[in-house]
Motif scaffolding. Structure first.
Motif, PDB file in Angstrom:
ATOM      1  N   GLY A  25      27.646  36.054 -10.110  1.00 52.48           N
ATOM      2  CA  GLY A  25      27.034  36.735  -8.706  1.00 52.48           C
ATOM      3  C   GLY A  25      28.628  37.418  -8.606  1.00 52.48           C
ATOM      4  O   GLY A  25      28.583  38.372  -7.196  1.00 52.48           O
ATOM      5  N   LEU A  26      29.601  37.133  -8.338  1.00 50.78           N
ATOM      6  CA  LEU A  26      30.656  37.095  -7.832  1.00 50.78           C
ATOM      7  C   LEU A  26      30.988  38.871  -8.488  1.00 50.78           C
ATOM      8  O   LEU A  26      31.987  39.751  -7.928  1.00 50.78           O
ATOM      9  CB  LEU A  26      32.091  36.677  -8.833  1.00 50.78           C
ATOM     10  N   LYS A  27      30.058  39.383  -9.536  1.00 44.41           N
ATOM     11  CA  LYS A  27      30.376  41.100  -9.698  1.00 44.41           C
ATOM     12  C   LYS A  27      28.854  41.253  -9.124  1.00 44.41           C
ATOM     13  O   LYS A  27      28.934  42.339  -8.516  1.00 44.41           O
ATOM     14  CB  LYS A  27      29.848  40.535 -11.786  1.00 44.41           C
ATOM     15  N   THR A  28      28.185  41.070  -9.093  1.00 46.16           N
ATOM     16  CA  THR A  28      26.988  41.556  -8.111  1.00 46.16           C
ATOM     17  C   THR A  28      26.859  41.217  -6.839  1.00 46.16           C
ATOM     18  O   THR A  28      26.587  42.315  -5.488  1.00 46.16           O
ATOM     19  CB  THR A  28      25.608  41.618  -8.492  1.00 46.16           C
ATOM     20  N   GLY A  29      27.456  39.956  -6.190  1.00 49.21           N
ATOM     21  CA  GLY A  29      27.765  39.814  -5.280  1.00 49.21           C
ATOM     22  C   GLY A  29      28.276  40.932  -3.973  1.00 49.21           C
ATOM     23  O   GLY A  29      28.474  40.208  -2.702  1.00 49.21           O
ATOM     24  N   PRO A  30      29.829  41.311  -4.113  1.00 54.71           N
ATOM     25  CA  PRO A  30      30.037  41.796  -2.969  1.00 54.71           C
ATOM     26  C   PRO A  30      29.583  43.186  -3.044  1.00 54.71           C
ATOM     27  O   PRO A  30      29.537  43.324  -1.314  1.00 54.71           O
ATOM     28  CB  PRO A  30      31.735  42.424  -4.027  1.00 54.71           C
ATOM     29  N   ALA A  31      28.749  43.069  -3.496  1.00 56.37           N
ATOM     30  CA  ALA A  31      27.992  44.847  -3.131  1.00 56.37           C
ATOM     31  C   ALA A  31      26.685  44.594  -1.872  1.00 56.37           C
ATOM     32  O   ALA A  31      26.832  45.403  -1.048  1.00 56.37           O
ATOM     33  CB  ALA A  31      28.091  45.790  -4.129  1.00 56.37           C
ATOM     34  N   LEU A  32      26.445  43.176  -2.562  1.00 57.64           N
ATOM     35  CA  LEU A  32      24.891  43.036  -0.840  1.00 57.64           C
ATOM     36  C   LEU A  32      25.748  42.452  -0.209  1.00 57.64           C
ATOM     37  O   LEU A  32      25.026  42.871   1.438  1.00 57.64           O
ATOM     38  CB  LEU A  32      23.813  41.758  -2.224  1.00 57.64           C
ATOM     39  N   LEU A  33      27.371  41.699  -0.427  1.00 59.13           N
ATOM     40  CA  LEU A  33      27.680  40.993   1.462  1.00 59.13           C
ATOM     41  C   LEU A  33      27.818  42.213   2.149  1.00 59.13           C
ATOM     42  O   LEU A  33      27.886  42.004   2.900  1.00 59.13           O
ATOM     43  CB  LEU A  33      28.272  40.222   0.168  1.00 59.13           C
ATOM     44  N   VAL A  34      28.296  43.277   1.909  1.00 63.37           N
ATOM     45  CA  VAL A  34      28.824  44.649   2.195  1.00 63.37           C
ATOM     46  C   VAL A  34      27.215  44.955   2.747  1.00 63.37           C
ATOM     47  O   VAL A  34      27.526  45.680   4.145  1.00 63.37           O
ATOM     48  CB  VAL A  34      29.250  45.644   1.485  1.00 63.37           C
ATOM     49  N   ARG A  35      26.268  45.321   2.244  1.00 62.96           N
ATOM     50  CA  ARG A  35      25.035  46.031   2.776  1.00 62.96           C
ATOM     51  C   ARG A  35      24.759  44.759   3.979  1.00 62.96           C
ATOM     52  O   ARG A  35      24.640  45.384   5.146  1.00 62.96           O
ATOM     53  CB  ARG A  35      24.417  46.141   1.466  1.00 62.96           C
ATOM     54  N   ASP A  95      37.127  44.402   7.572  1.00 62.98           N
ATOM     55  CA  ASP A  95      36.664  45.058   8.183  1.00 62.98           C
ATOM     56  C   ASP A  95      35.271  44.722   9.023  1.00 62.98           C
ATOM     57  O   ASP A  95      35.691  43.997   9.748  1.00 62.98           O
ATOM     58  CB  ASP A  95      37.104  46.256   8.956  1.00 62.98           C
ATOM     59  N   LEU A  96      34.206  45.275   7.477  1.00 63.48           N
ATOM     60  CA  LEU A  96      32.910  45.099   8.528  1.00 63.48           C
ATOM     61  C   LEU A  96      33.030  42.779   8.725  1.00 63.48           C
ATOM     62  O   LEU A  96      32.079  42.676   9.503  1.00 63.48           O
ATOM     63  CB  LEU A  96      31.845  45.085   7.066  1.00 63.48           C
ATOM     64  N   LEU A  97      33.266  42.500   7.327  1.00 60.76           N
ATOM     65  CA  LEU A  97      33.357  40.087   7.689  1.00 60.76           C
ATOM     66  C   LEU A  97      34.226  40.495   8.791  1.00 60.76           C
ATOM     67  O   LEU A  97      33.381  39.198  10.053  1.00 60.76           O
ATOM     68  CB  LEU A  97      33.760  39.492   6.705  1.00 60.76           C
ATOM     69  N   ASP A  98      34.812  41.347   9.745  1.00 61.20           N
ATOM     70  CA  ASP A  98      35.869  40.751  10.851  1.00 61.20           C
ATOM     71  C   ASP A  98      34.745  41.079  12.021  1.00 61.20           C
ATOM     72  O   ASP A  98      35.197  40.761  13.107  1.00 61.20           O
ATOM     73  CB  ASP A  98      37.164  41.249  11.171  1.00 61.20           C
ATOM     74  N   GLN A  99      34.324  42.285  11.937  1.00 58.99           N
ATOM     75  CA  GLN A  99      33.426  42.372  12.822  1.00 58.99           C
ATOM     76  C   GLN A  99      32.083  41.534  13.230  1.00 58.99           C
ATOM     77  O   GLN A  99      32.420  40.796  13.947  1.00 58.99           O
ATOM     78  CB  GLN A  99      33.162  44.086  13.077  1.00 58.99           C
ATOM     79  N   ALA A 100      31.586  41.113  12.088  1.00 64.15           N
ATOM     80  CA  ALA A 100      30.702  39.463  12.128  1.00 64.15           C
ATOM     81  C   ALA A 100      31.540  38.877  12.457  1.00 64.15           C
ATOM     82  O   ALA A 100      30.366  38.523  13.504  1.00 64.15           O
ATOM     83  CB  ALA A 100      30.149  40.039  10.779  1.00 64.15           C
TER      84      ALA A 100
END
Length: 199
Positions: A25-35, A95-100
């Motif tokens: 999940g740590l390989k596929t998760g970051p891209a999903l989280l960014v989306r 930055d996206l996380l901070d905005q959220a």
């Protein structure tokens, strides 16, 4: 624009599955989280059971158990973003996380603003620097997201932080070299004068 609740749900479910898959999940998760962050899918979606879910605060979405949330912690979310190898991609994700996390949705947030929340950056963190640049220097903020500047370098360039350097103190020659590399000649001359006066 009306959100596509089913599309949001598909992203949220995929991210939740990635978080539960451990190392994979740590390989596929970051891209999903960014989306999920970029598309704001976490704000409103429909679960597999047909329940419509809406969130005003990202932390609530993260900690709420599945299917209505991720059943995770902000620390795990931050760990996923830290695992992004590309510096520019990592800066954009943070930055996206901070905005959220910073999203304002009315009501009295003064109590939240005066305490340190998990995932809520302090005044000297990268996230706080990105937030300040996003607000007051969007040009330098764009340079950070593009990987042309580090957050710290952009903050110094904007005048929001002082430039600090480490100076060796065990050798006067090394100290002098470090000072000459990092200060203009006028400042070096002024420093020499001050040091002579103190002696």
């Amino acid at each position: 624009m009306t959100p596509n609740l089913r599309a949001n749900a598909a992203l949220v479910e995929a991210l939740g599955s990635a978080l539960r898959e451990g190392e994979h999940g740590l390989k596929t998760g970051p891209a999903l989280l960014v989306r999920v962050l970029r598309e704001r899918s976490w704000r409103s979606f429909t679960t597999q059971r047909g329940e419509q879910v809406e969130y005003a605060h990202f932390e609530h979405f993260v900690t709420k158990p599945p299917l209505k949330g991720l059943g995770a912690s902000m620390r795990l979310i931050e760990k996923m973003l830290d695992s992004i190898e590309d510096a520019a991609g990592r800066a954009e994700a943070q930055d996206l996380l901070d905005q959220a996390v910073q999203a304002k949705h009315g009501g009295d947030r003064s109590k939240l603003d005066n305490i340190q929340l998990a995932g809520h950056p302090s005044g000297t963190s990268k996230e706080a620097g990105l937030r300040r640049l996003r607000k007051d220097r969007p040009d330098l903020h764009a340079d950070v997201l593009a990987g042309r500047l580090s957050t710290h370098a952009a903050m110094v360039k904007a005048g929001f932080r002082r430039k600090l350097v480490s100076v060796p103190v065990d050798s006067p020659e090394s100290t002098a070299q470090a000072i000459r590399r990092n200060m203009n000649p006028e400042a070096v001359a002024q420093l020499a004068k001050l040091l002579a006066e103190e002696a």
